[in-house]
Design a protein around this motif. Sequence first.
Motif: not given
Length: 307
Positions: A157-165, A185-201
Amino acid sequence: MGSKDHATRNRGSSPDKRIADIAARQHGLVRIQDLRAIGVSAAAASRRRARGLLHRVHRGVDAVGHVALSREARWLAAVFAAGKGAALSHLAAAEFWRLRGARGSITVVAPRRVRIEGVRVYRCNHLDPRDVTIRNGIPVTTVARTIVDLAEVLTVSQLTNVMYEAEHWNLLDLDAVRATAERLLGRHGIAVLEEAIDAHLKGSAGTKSDKEDEFHALLGDRVPKPIANVKVLGHEVDAFWPEFRLVVEVDGPGHERPRARRRDRSRDRDLRDAGYVVLRFTDVEIEQRPGTVRATLRSAMNGMPTG
């Protein structure tokens, strides 16, 4: 004054004038290598510190004339102290790009291990040139790289807000974000990133306050995750579960004002008339009675246990 200082003066300007010229281009800062380049020795620099002309900020980095540094100067001082190839990154880069407010210590990414007081240093053996830009004289990670980096330190949710801004400032390029993530590739936050992109969309603006963050944190694994700050019937609501037609508002002290209460009642009436369930929790309830909040939510969700 040392012989190198005299040599510099003989080339047309005094060392202090040349120091001032360099500092004017670097937010009031000079590095040890800047001083050496104009012939100012370590001993001459020490004498200037004793006279209050230079002020040590970090090892190898001085402020010229005063210590009332701007935020930009402190950012650049940290990058300078981290060495060649370093850049402002993570939360400090987000603040730089106006994607998130100030959040404590300054953060930089650097190709070597280094300790800097008051600075969080993330090590990256090779920072791709495509991931760094220079704005206002400060090396900083691009918006795309900043978002990918933040996926390791923020919630969805915090990362989604970054995308919103970022979108608000016309800085968001999801293709660039995805391309950057693929190169890392291999970054630990990839799953969080994908969820945030989905929430943003889906239209989410992410969480906008510490209390909203606390609300999302208390949900744990036993309550489905909502969409944060999304519009429902034209009203932006703090949390929304479309599958349950459930809306939650997190009310801080400002909601006690008469005008805010009238607005809240009008919003709630619109939503309830359309068949939505609307729940409101105060910041005190979220902080002091999280179990009660979870139980209330579960009872409002079709088929979910209340225990």
